[in-house]
Scaffold this motif. Sequence first.
Motif, PDB file in Angstrom:
ATOM      1  N   ALA A  38      20.455 -30.348 -21.419  1.00  0.00           N
ATOM      2  CA  ALA A  38      19.195 -29.857 -20.852  1.00  0.00           C
ATOM      3  C   ALA A  38      19.090 -30.294 -19.394  1.00  0.00           C
ATOM      4  CB  ALA A  38      18.017 -30.406 -21.645  1.00  0.00           C
ATOM      5  N   VAL A  39      18.337 -29.523 -18.615  1.00  0.00           N
ATOM      6  CA  VAL A  39      18.092 -29.823 -17.209  1.00  0.00           C
ATOM      7  C   VAL A  39      16.591 -29.748 -16.972  1.00  0.00           C
ATOM      8  CG1 VAL A  39      18.418 -29.026 -14.847  1.00  0.00           C
ATOM      9  CG2 VAL A  39      20.298 -28.922 -16.449  1.00  0.00           C
ATOM     10  N   ALA A  40      16.030 -30.790 -16.359  1.00  0.00           N
ATOM     11  CA  ALA A  40      14.600 -30.822 -16.064  1.00  0.00           C
ATOM     12  C   ALA A  40      14.392 -30.719 -14.558  1.00  0.00           C
ATOM     13  CB  ALA A  40      13.973 -32.107 -16.590  1.00  0.00           C
ATOM     14  N   GLY A  41      13.390 -29.982 -14.176  1.00  0.00           N
ATOM     15  CA  GLY A  41      13.033 -29.844 -12.773  1.00  0.00           C
ATOM     16  C   GLY A  41      11.553 -29.541 -12.658  1.00  0.00           C
ATOM     17  N   ASP A  42      11.014 -29.689 -11.461  1.00  0.00           N
ATOM     18  CA  ASP A  42       9.595 -29.391 -11.292  1.00  0.00           C
ATOM     19  C   ASP A  42       9.397 -27.893 -11.064  1.00  0.00           C
ATOM     20  OD1 ASP A  42      10.464 -29.083  -8.713  1.00  0.00           O
ATOM     21  OD2 ASP A  42       9.341 -30.759  -7.904  1.00  0.00           O
ATOM     22  N   ARG A  43       8.168 -27.495 -10.820  1.00  0.00           N
ATOM     23  CA  ARG A  43       7.838 -26.075 -10.691  1.00  0.00           C
ATOM     24  C   ARG A  43       8.584 -25.385  -9.543  1.00  0.00           C
ATOM     25  NH1 ARG A  43       3.307 -24.905 -13.826  1.00  0.00           N
ATOM     26  NH2 ARG A  43       2.174 -26.764 -14.468  1.00  0.00           N
ATOM     27  N   ALA A  44       9.006 -26.132  -8.552  1.00  0.00           N
ATOM     28  CA  ALA A  44       9.718 -25.531  -7.419  1.00  0.00           C
ATOM     29  C   ALA A  44      11.054 -24.926  -7.845  1.00  0.00           C
ATOM     30  CB  ALA A  44       9.946 -26.576  -6.337  1.00  0.00           C
ATOM     31  N   TYR A  45      11.620 -25.392  -8.933  1.00  0.00           N
ATOM     32  CA  TYR A  45      12.904 -24.885  -9.424  1.00  0.00           C
ATOM     33  C   TYR A  45      12.742 -23.673 -10.333  1.00  0.00           C
ATOM     34  CZ  TYR A  45      15.171 -28.928  -7.494  1.00  0.00           C
ATOM     35  OH  TYR A  45      15.655 -29.862  -6.630  1.00  0.00           O
ATOM     36  N   ASP A  46      11.520 -23.212 -10.535  1.00  0.00           N
ATOM     37  CA  ASP A  46      11.265 -22.061 -11.384  1.00  0.00           C
ATOM     38  C   ASP A  46      11.675 -20.794 -10.652  1.00  0.00           C
ATOM     39  OD1 ASP A  46      10.345 -20.352 -13.352  1.00  0.00           O
ATOM     40  OD2 ASP A  46       8.320 -20.304 -12.528  1.00  0.00           O
ATOM     41  N   SER A  47      12.893 -20.344 -10.924  1.00  0.00           N
ATOM     42  CA  SER A  47      13.365 -19.080 -10.373  1.00  0.00           C
ATOM     43  C   SER A  47      14.241 -18.411 -11.423  1.00  0.00           C
ATOM     44  CB  SER A  47      14.156 -19.287  -9.079  1.00  0.00           C
ATOM     45  OG  SER A  47      15.393 -19.877  -9.349  1.00  0.00           O
ATOM     46  N   GLU A  82       7.439 -32.747 -24.017  1.00  0.00           N
ATOM     47  CA  GLU A  82       7.926 -34.099 -24.307  1.00  0.00           C
ATOM     48  C   GLU A  82       9.178 -34.417 -23.499  1.00  0.00           C
ATOM     49  OE1 GLU A  82       8.385 -34.736 -28.482  1.00  0.00           O
ATOM     50  OE2 GLU A  82       6.331 -34.133 -28.913  1.00  0.00           O
ATOM     51  N   LYS A  83      10.082 -33.452 -23.398  1.00  0.00           N
ATOM     52  CA  LYS A  83      11.291 -33.668 -22.597  1.00  0.00           C
ATOM     53  C   LYS A  83      10.963 -33.697 -21.109  1.00  0.00           C
ATOM     54  CE  LYS A  83      14.617 -31.766 -25.831  1.00  0.00           C
ATOM     55  NZ  LYS A  83      15.616 -30.708 -26.047  1.00  0.00           N
ATOM     56  N   TYR A  84       9.977 -32.905 -20.693  1.00  0.00           N
ATOM     57  CA  TYR A  84       9.610 -32.853 -19.277  1.00  0.00           C
ATOM     58  C   TYR A  84       9.070 -34.200 -18.809  1.00  0.00           C
ATOM     59  CZ  TYR A  84       7.582 -31.266 -14.898  1.00  0.00           C
ATOM     60  OH  TYR A  84       7.275 -31.119 -13.575  1.00  0.00           O
ATOM     61  N   GLU A  85       8.415 -34.943 -19.690  1.00  0.00           N
ATOM     62  CA  GLU A  85       7.882 -36.254 -19.318  1.00  0.00           C
ATOM     63  C   GLU A  85       9.005 -37.229 -18.953  1.00  0.00           C
ATOM     64  OE1 GLU A  85       5.394 -37.591 -22.489  1.00  0.00           O
ATOM     65  OE2 GLU A  85       3.869 -36.063 -22.105  1.00  0.00           O
ATOM     66  N   GLN A  86      10.217 -36.996 -19.442  1.00  0.00           N
ATOM     67  CA  GLN A  86      11.351 -37.867 -19.136  1.00  0.00           C
ATOM     68  C   GLN A  86      11.891 -37.649 -17.727  1.00  0.00           C
ATOM     69  OE1 GLN A  86      12.317 -40.361 -21.135  1.00  0.00           O
ATOM     70  NE2 GLN A  86      10.561 -39.734 -22.364  1.00  0.00           N
ATOM     71  N   ARG A  87      11.396 -36.625 -17.021  1.00  0.00           N
ATOM     72  CA  ARG A  87      11.847 -36.350 -15.658  1.00  0.00           C
ATOM     73  C   ARG A  87      11.512 -37.490 -14.710  1.00  0.00           C
ATOM     74  NH1 ARG A  87      10.415 -33.792 -10.976  1.00  0.00           N
ATOM     75  NH2 ARG A  87       8.230 -33.738 -11.541  1.00  0.00           N
ATOM     76  N   ASN A  88      10.551 -38.309 -15.072  1.00  0.00           N
ATOM     77  CA  ASN A  88      10.177 -39.421 -14.196  1.00  0.00           C
ATOM     78  C   ASN A  88      11.329 -40.401 -13.991  1.00  0.00           C
ATOM     79  OD1 ASN A  88      10.068 -41.804 -15.978  1.00  0.00           O
ATOM     80  ND2 ASN A  88       8.469 -40.694 -17.024  1.00  0.00           N
ATOM     81  N   ILE A  90      14.318 -39.615 -13.063  1.00  0.00           N
ATOM     82  CA  ILE A  90      14.952 -39.183 -11.820  1.00  0.00           C
ATOM     83  C   ILE A  90      14.073 -39.521 -10.628  1.00  0.00           C
ATOM     84  CG2 ILE A  90      15.803 -37.179 -10.556  1.00  0.00           C
ATOM     85  CD1 ILE A  90      17.511 -38.039 -12.950  1.00  0.00           C
ATOM     86  N   GLU A  91      12.773 -39.305 -10.771  1.00  0.00           N
ATOM     87  CA  GLU A  91      11.860 -39.626  -9.674  1.00  0.00           C
ATOM     88  C   GLU A  91      11.913 -41.115  -9.337  1.00  0.00           C
ATOM     89  OE1 GLU A  91      10.349 -37.424  -7.887  1.00  0.00           O
ATOM     90  OE2 GLU A  91      10.885 -35.729  -9.159  1.00  0.00           O
ATOM     91  N   ARG A  92      12.021 -41.956 -10.354  1.00  0.00           N
ATOM     92  CA  ARG A  92      12.123 -43.401 -10.102  1.00  0.00           C
ATOM     93  C   ARG A  92      13.448 -43.747  -9.441  1.00  0.00           C
ATOM     94  NH1 ARG A  92      10.499 -44.199 -15.667  1.00  0.00           N
ATOM     95  NH2 ARG A  92      12.461 -45.284 -15.908  1.00  0.00           N
ATOM     96  N   LEU A  93      14.529 -43.054  -9.835  1.00  0.00           N
ATOM     97  CA  LEU A  93      15.831 -43.284  -9.201  1.00  0.00           C
ATOM     98  C   LEU A  93      15.768 -42.945  -7.718  1.00  0.00           C
ATOM     99  CD1 LEU A  93      18.901 -43.825  -9.156  1.00  0.00           C
ATOM    100  CD2 LEU A  93      19.188 -41.418  -9.743  1.00  0.00           C
ATOM    101  N   VAL A  94      15.170 -41.818  -7.387  1.00  0.00           N
ATOM    102  CA  VAL A  94      15.032 -41.431  -5.973  1.00  0.00           C
ATOM    103  C   VAL A  94      14.221 -42.485  -5.232  1.00  0.00           C
ATOM    104  CG1 VAL A  94      14.054 -39.716  -4.409  1.00  0.00           C
ATOM    105  CG2 VAL A  94      15.344 -38.982  -6.411  1.00  0.00           C
ATOM    106  N   GLY A  95      13.164 -42.982  -5.859  1.00  0.00           N
ATOM    107  CA  GLY A  95      12.358 -44.033  -5.235  1.00  0.00           C
ATOM    108  C   GLY A  95      13.163 -45.302  -4.984  1.00  0.00           C
ATOM    109  N   ARG A  96      14.004 -45.678  -5.955  1.00  0.00           N
ATOM    110  CA  ARG A  96      14.839 -46.877  -5.768  1.00  0.00           C
ATOM    111  C   ARG A  96      15.879 -46.661  -4.684  1.00  0.00           C
ATOM    112  NH1 ARG A  96      14.586 -46.952 -11.421  1.00  0.00           N
ATOM    113  NH2 ARG A  96      16.706 -46.171 -11.565  1.00  0.00           N
ATOM    114  N   LEU A  97      16.427 -45.446  -4.587  1.00  0.00           N
ATOM    115  CA  LEU A  97      17.397 -45.167  -3.521  1.00  0.00           C
ATOM    116  C   LEU A  97      16.733 -45.238  -2.155  1.00  0.00           C
ATOM    117  CD1 LEU A  97      19.417 -42.206  -5.058  1.00  0.00           C
ATOM    118  CD2 LEU A  97      20.187 -44.564  -4.765  1.00  0.00           C
ATOM    119  N   LYS A  98      15.484 -44.794  -2.061  1.00  0.00           N
ATOM    120  CA  LYS A  98      14.773 -44.823  -0.783  1.00  0.00           C
ATOM    121  C   LYS A  98      14.324 -46.228  -0.400  1.00  0.00           C
ATOM    122  CE  LYS A  98      13.202 -40.094  -0.593  1.00  0.00           C
ATOM    123  NZ  LYS A  98      12.036 -39.209  -0.507  1.00  0.00           N
TER     124      LYS A  98
END
Length: 129
Positions: A38-47, A82-88, A90-98
């Motif tokens: 599975a791949v999770a993304g926010d609304r911007a990836y809706d295409s 339920e799966k979409y809630e796990q997207r956080n 990745i968001e936390r990983l980006v935050g740690r990288l920054k």
Amino acid sequence: MGALLTAGQRHEAPFFADVMNQVRVPRATGRPRKRPEAVAGDRAYDSEENRRWCWRRNIESIIPARNGMHTGPGRPPTCDEEKYEQRNVIERLVGRLKERRRVATRYEKKASHYKAMLQWAFVGEYLKR
């Protein structure tokens, strides 16, 4: 993990397939699987292109539909909440990288040098885990 460098003003959604082609998912048998389940993304990836890319590879797309975008015939795409809630994760990983100043402010002028620093940060995160 996969990364692709683009111009700073470009949106990342058109490069969805390019980044996903870099990702390798480990299996229990040891051989890398070329695609995730599975791949999770926010609304911007809706295409349509991104959803079609996932559908062709039998990957569940966990991307919520943008408001008012799917008004034509047929049923609108669904998203497993339920799966979409796990997207956080990745968001936390980006935050740690920054948190790494060198990655966040991009001191390197050459793209190849910046990508090397980004990969170095990925390795650091991997070793922490």
